[in-house]
Design an enzyme around this catalytic site. Structure first.
Site, mmCIF file in Angstrom:
data_model
loop_
_atom_site.group_PDB
_atom_site.id
_atom_site.type_symbol
_atom_site.label_atom_id
_atom_site.label_comp_id
_atom_site.label_asym_id
_atom_site.label_seq_id
_atom_site.Cartn_x
_atom_site.Cartn_y
_atom_site.Cartn_z
ATOM 1 N N LYS A 68 0.887 -1.006 0.128
ATOM 2 C CA LYS A 68 -0.075 0.252 0.069
ATOM 3 C C LYS A 68 1.148 1.403 -0.021
ATOM 4 O O LYS A 68 1.719 0.979 0.683
ATOM 5 C CB LYS A 68 -1.233 0.456 1.350
ATOM 6 C CG LYS A 68 -1.344 1.328 1.241
ATOM 7 C CD LYS A 68 -2.973 0.593 2.560
ATOM 8 C CE LYS A 68 -4.062 1.683 2.526
ATOM 9 N NZ LYS A 68 -4.689 1.791 4.120
ATOM 10 N N SER A 97 -9.797 -0.413 7.097
ATOM 11 C CA SER A 97 -9.476 -0.313 5.436
ATOM 12 C C SER A 97 -8.883 -1.407 4.990
ATOM 13 O O SER A 97 -8.611 -2.022 4.022
ATOM 14 C CB SER A 97 -8.039 1.187 6.048
ATOM 15 O OG SER A 97 -9.381 2.055 6.311
ATOM 16 N N SER A 150 -9.574 1.737 2.765
ATOM 17 C CA SER A 150 -8.878 2.396 2.304
ATOM 18 C C SER A 150 -7.628 1.449 1.228
ATOM 19 O O SER A 150 -7.066 2.312 0.419
ATOM 20 C CB SER A 150 -8.570 3.527 2.932
ATOM 21 O OG SER A 150 -7.243 2.867 4.077
#
Lengths: 484, 95, 486
Positions: free
Chosen positions: C76, C175, C151
């Site tokens: 990420k 997330s 996210s």
């Protein structure tokens, strides 16, 4: 005329003498190239996290123990949020609600020898900010973050001081405590100790406090007195002219010797303190605190009391000699070497301090070591040399012209002559060389003779190059001159 | 607790976010509804409940006082928008 | 190769059936071919990945390979990666080449894995749909009209599409778990403090936690073993031994007590999701577990508490983006305030600004106690709900999200978007671990089952998830896009 009373409280920021920063492993050394000691954590790079330095904690606790403060079991770091270019993260990690050191007190001694207790509200740990350099970079300001993250202990007093002298004495007492404890170098010129002064005035006899002004960055003992003097006068004049004091932050300008309002367009700050989520509560167990307590040296107030009580020094001498750890250690070493506290005090306060002051040196920089001075005083005490020779020896040691008092005495033949035969021979010579003076002496009334003998003593001492024992010379001269 | 445009302007200034009146009006609506949702907290009886700042009941570990970080100025300043002589530059700060 | 699990790939590499170079080239090729439609990567590091693959193959040839050597992953874009752009999905950091590696990145490198690149995400991890990225939304590989969740939407989509066998995510309020559910993969949020946060760009420090996203619980166990553990650079990481998560995957579930929080099956739960979750529970019963209803009475207050605590921490954490030392700086600032205000206004997106404003407001004078202190008190009650429940049962189960993946653009209102996280957010407030595993479909769109355990019960959670995956094949389903031939 209204009688005014001044009320003063101090916030003293002390840089702690750790090797690395409070939350990072970067060096705290002073004077490095700009930003060469600002690591990822100090710069507040995205993703970095703080880890608390054990030495900073230990030093804060030692200070707390040194002022007999409560040491709470739990202390917590909070974030104080505001934007400024020298504050890389946009918040300062500090302790708002649960400081590491609770209430304590500091004893100050005043010039008349009296002492007074000043209460300390609390002391907390926080990180220092960087520095803004305002030299012209095409109209820009340069930011150096080397200082960012240096551990600070902020010591907040109660408003217990009533005049500028007390404030300066308090600052000196804090300076003495932190340097005794070895938790700061106390170097005010390098910013290791900085001071904000809260000043207000009120009519004598009034209980409630007047509105205070906070004077920022007053960074010498002298400036503290000057800034307070200016501020007190300003506030009294203002009120007497029908005005009111505004609660505000002011800056002391040493050049102009005045304080100036720092108010800008900026409205009052709102620091939005909240517990720092990157740091956990600091829990100090009793054993740790007790261990630190066991490492504490004797502190200035205790030392002063011992110098007066046990050693029989005057309050003045005791106060001066206990004022810094270096001074006290020097004095005690001289005392131990010569075995006489009063003589040691006289020499340190007299000959040595005079010489140091003349050359603007601190006790740490004394060219004469405590061992050398102690031996010198011992030689006076055991009659090896007389007082006059002692001054010569001191001067020689000061100038580096000998390894030790004994070596100087030996090399220069300063040993006191106590052989009465040798002294008698010199006296006979002086008497035979001074027929006029001898006749005058013998004609004089006995009560006038005391003064006149000085001439003969001087001549004999001169003949002995100062080494003859003056008491012996006196006695023998009297005997011989009075004989006829 | 109703939110006023002045509250939004004040928060924007504290947070150093540029905000004109039109932006502020838009935020009053959004933020007002978020705060109305948040206000449900007032229904909960929290008398005598200690605030919980960290999910685990652990305490701060202390680091040994050692210098572990060397000079990486050039490396770190490669991502800086404006530097000169090793200093970060900002518009003139007036004391 | 692209549909194999991490564990299978590790075996294939060990057996010499494939090389890390072949695997890496294959996956990079898939990214080049398919990711234009998904937008799951912000940065693809072709050259570094191939060089690392060659190094891994060389190491293996010398006999120095470990269990993870040569396995490609994605990170990420919230993990700082030395020398590689680390944007956090924000214009603010569009020019930020991280000058250091996050601790997790160091650990993954040390274990021999390599990174194919940095995955898309909601800006500063604030979002539940991945529509808040400066780099544009990510599409759900199962249905390009649907969001992948957020996210960590880029990581979830990349794994689901077979672009990478596993990826790292972070989870502050769901997330990892919610995008895992939306994309039909397995995602683990470990206990707070289990994995170091050092080098992970902070959103809300007391809630953020890193975790693996992969096809199976077994793969998550493999990765968790590599990244968990105490880090001297993170005061909040926990000094506690790391168990062998793989070793505990064989335990029987006979006698396992499963709690179903009644608050997790209430209003707003889509029937298809409820049905799939209840069906999964029946599978567990068939494996020997017993089911008990429990209550988490403060569930309703988790979102309000979160939307005080997370924005408060974020408003402070994001103050460092001031245009001075890194990141976006506005053109020709007239003075210091202008530098700050314009740089931040231009650099941050709408949702980030909204949360900064909320956090700034709730922390400010006169509001602090009513909001922040109150929220922290409620947080304690929420944690206590879980501690009480775990006195009664071993694990809790329920939906990861009240709905399957919703359509792109469907949730315009911030409050209704926040309510999407109703089942995941309390877990972060309490700091307990949670995992989401594939448990069915609503039409084309996957449904996730969430399993929660007490603090540091990752081994048990992973085993409970693994046993389900031994008994079902939901986790083996692949979106059509992943199977398109070149």
């Amino acid at each position: 005329m209204m009688q005014w009373e001044t009320v003063i409280g101090l916030e003293v920021h002390v840089q702690l003498a750790t090797k690395s920063k409070i939350f990072s492993g970067a060096s705290t050394a002073f004077g490095a190239e700009p930003n060469s000691q600002a690591c990822a954590v100090d710069l507040g790079l995205p993703g970095v996290l703080p880890v608390l330095n054990e030495a900073a904690v230990a030093m804060a606790v030692k200070f707390g123990l040194g002022i007999n403060a409560e040491i709470p079991e739990v202390s917590v770091f909070d974030r104080k949020n505001y934007f400024y270019p020298d504050l890389p993260k946009g918040y300062q990690t500090s302790q708002m609600y649960h400081p590491i050191v609770g209430a304590g007190e500091v004893e100050i001694s005043l010039e008349d020898g009296a002492t007074k207790r000043i209460r300390v509200h609390h002391a907390h740990l926080e990180e220092d900010a960087g520095k803004s350099l305002h030299e012209d970079f095409h109209g820009m300001t340069g930011i150096d973050l080397n200082r960012a993250g240096t551990p600070l202990l902020e010591i907040v007093s109660e408003p217990d001081m009533r005049n500028a002298k007390e404030a300066a004495a308090y600052l000196k007492a804090i300076h003495a405590i932190v340097t005794y404890l070895g938790i700061s170098d106390g170097n005010m010129a390098e910013g290791s100790m900085r001071c904000d002064v809260n000043v207000s005035v009120r009519p004598k006899g009034q209980d409630t406090l007047g509105t205070r002004a906070e004077v920022k960055n007053v960074n010498s003992f002298r400036f503290v007195e000057r800034a307070i003097a200016f501020e007190v006068e300003r506030q009294i004049e203002l009120i007497e002219d029908g005005g009111t004091v505004v609660q505000e932050t002011r800056l002391y300008d040493p050049e102009a010797d005045e304080t100036r309002s720092m108010r800008t367009k900026e409205e009052a700050n709102d620091y939005r303190y909240f517990p720092c989520p990157d740091l956990l509560p600091v829990v100090l167990d009793r054993a740790y605190v007790d261990h630190l307590r066991s490492t504490l040296p004797e502190l200035p107030a205790e030392k002063r009391a011992r110098f007066e009580g046990e050693l029989g020094l005057s309050p003045y001498d005791a106060n001066v000699l206990a004022s810094s750890r270096a001074m006290a250690e020097y004095f005690e070493a001289v005392k131990d070497a010569c075995g006489d506290a009063k003589q040691a005090a006289n020499w340190v306060q007299g000959e040595l301090s005079g010489a140091l002051n003349r050359e603007n040196l601190g006790i740490e920089q004394s060219p004469v070591s405590a061992a050398q001075l102690g031996e010198l005083v011992a030689r006076v005490l055991d009659d090896t040399i007389n007082g006059k020779a002692a001054k010569q020896v001191f001067q020689a040691l000061w100038n580096g012209e000998g390894e030790s008092a004994d070596a100087v005495i030996e090399a220069r033949g300063l040993k006191q002559v106590t052989d009465s035969g040798a002294i008698e021979a010199m006296i006979d010579q002086v008497i035979s060389d001074s027929p006029v003076q001898v006749a005058q002496y013998r004609d004089a009334e006995p009560d006038k003779r005391g003064k006149m003998i000085g001439y003969f003593v001087g001549q004999v001492m001169k003949a002995s190059r100062g080494t003859a024992n003056p008491q012996q010379v006196n006695a023998l001269l009297k005997e011989k001159l009075d004989q006829a | 607790m109703a939110l006023e445009p002045s509250d939004v302007q004040r928060a924007a200034h504290l947070a150093r976010l540029a905000m004109n009146d039109a932006d502020a009006a838009g935020y009053v609506d959004d933020l007002g509804r978020i705060l109305a949702m948040v206000d449900q907290l007032q229904e909960v009886d929290t008398d005598g409940v200690a605030p919980l700042a960290h999910p685990l009941d652990t305490t701060q570990r202390l680091r040994a006082d050692e210098v572990t970080e060397g000079d990486q100025r050039d490396h770190f300043q490669r991502v800086a928008p404006a530097v000169e002589d090793g200093l970060y530059l900002v518009p003139r700060v007036v004391e | 190769m692209h549909d194999m699990t991490l564990t299978q790939l590790a075996q294939a590499l060990a057996d010499g059936d494939i090389s890390s170079r072949e695997l890496t080239e294959t996956l990079l090729g898939r990214i080049d071919r398919l990711d234009g439609r998904l937008n799951s990567f912000i940065t693809v590091t072709h050259e570094q990945a191939l060089a690392a693959a060659d190094a891994a193959d060389a190491l293996r040839a010398k006999g120095g390979a470990g269990p993870l050597t040569g396995l490609p992953l994605a990170l990420k874009d919230i993990y700082c990666t030395n020398g590689v752009k680390t944007s956090c999905g924000s214009k603010m950091l569009d020019n930020f080449i991280a000058p250091y590696d996050a601790s997790v990145v160091e650990k993954l490198k040390a274990a021999g894995t390599l990174s194919l690149g940095k995955t898309n995400m909601d800006e500063f991890a604030m979002g539940s749909s991945n529509e808040n990225s400066y780099y544009g939304p990510v599409k759900n590989p199962w249905d390009l009209n649907a969001v992948p969740g957020g996210s960590s939407g880029g990581s979830a989509a990349a794994v689901a599409a077979g672009l990478v066998p596993a990826a790292m995510g972070t989870d502050t309020g769901g997330s990892i778990r919610q995008p895992a559910a939306f994309c039909g993969i397995t995602g683990l949020k470990p206990t707070y403090g289990r994995v170091s946060r050092y080098g992970i760009i902070a959103y809300a420090s007391s809630l953020d936690q890193a975790g693996p996203m992969a096809r199976t619980a077994e793969d998550c166990a493999l990765l968790l073993g590599a990244i968990a553990g105490h880090d001297l650079r993170d005061s909040t990481s926990v000094a506690r031994g790391v168990p062998d998560y793989m070793a505990e995957l064989g335990e029987s579930l006979s006698g396992l007590k499963i709690g179903l929080p009644k608050e997790y099956f209430g209003d707003g739960l889509t029937p298809e999701v409820e049905q799939a979750v209840r069906e999964a529970i029946r599978v567990y019963e068939s494996l020997g577990a017993s089911v008990h209803e429990v209550s988490l009475p403060h569930t309703h207050y988790a979102i309000p508490a979160y939307y005080v605590i997370a924005p408060a921490e974020a408003s402070s954490n994001l103050s460092r983006y001031d245009g001075v030392r890194f990141g976006h700086r506005c053109d020709a600032p007239s003075d210091l305030i202008d530098l700050y205000k314009r740089s931040r206004d231009e650099g941050f997106g709408e949702e980030v600004k909204r949360r900064i404003l909320i956090g700034t407001h709730t922390l400010s004078e006169g509001f602090f106690d009513a909001y922040y202190t109150k929220a922290q008190q409620v947080r304690r009650l929420i944690r206590q709900d879980f501690l009480d429940a775990f006195e009664e049962v071993d694990v809790l189960m329920g939906p990861a999200s009240p709905t399957p993946a919703f359509d792109l653009g469907a949730n315009k209102d911030p409050v209704s978007m926040y309510l999407q996280d109703i089942y995941t957010i309390a877990i972060n407030l309490a700091g307990i671990p949670g995992i989401s595993i594939p448990a069915g479909f609503a039409g084309q769109r996957p449904i996730g089952l969430q399993i929660l355990g007490p603090h540091f019960a990752e081994s048990q959670l992973l085993n409970v998830a693994h046993q389900f995956q031994q008994a079902t094949d939901w986790h083996q389903r692949r979106p059509a896009l992943a199977e398109e031939s070149a």
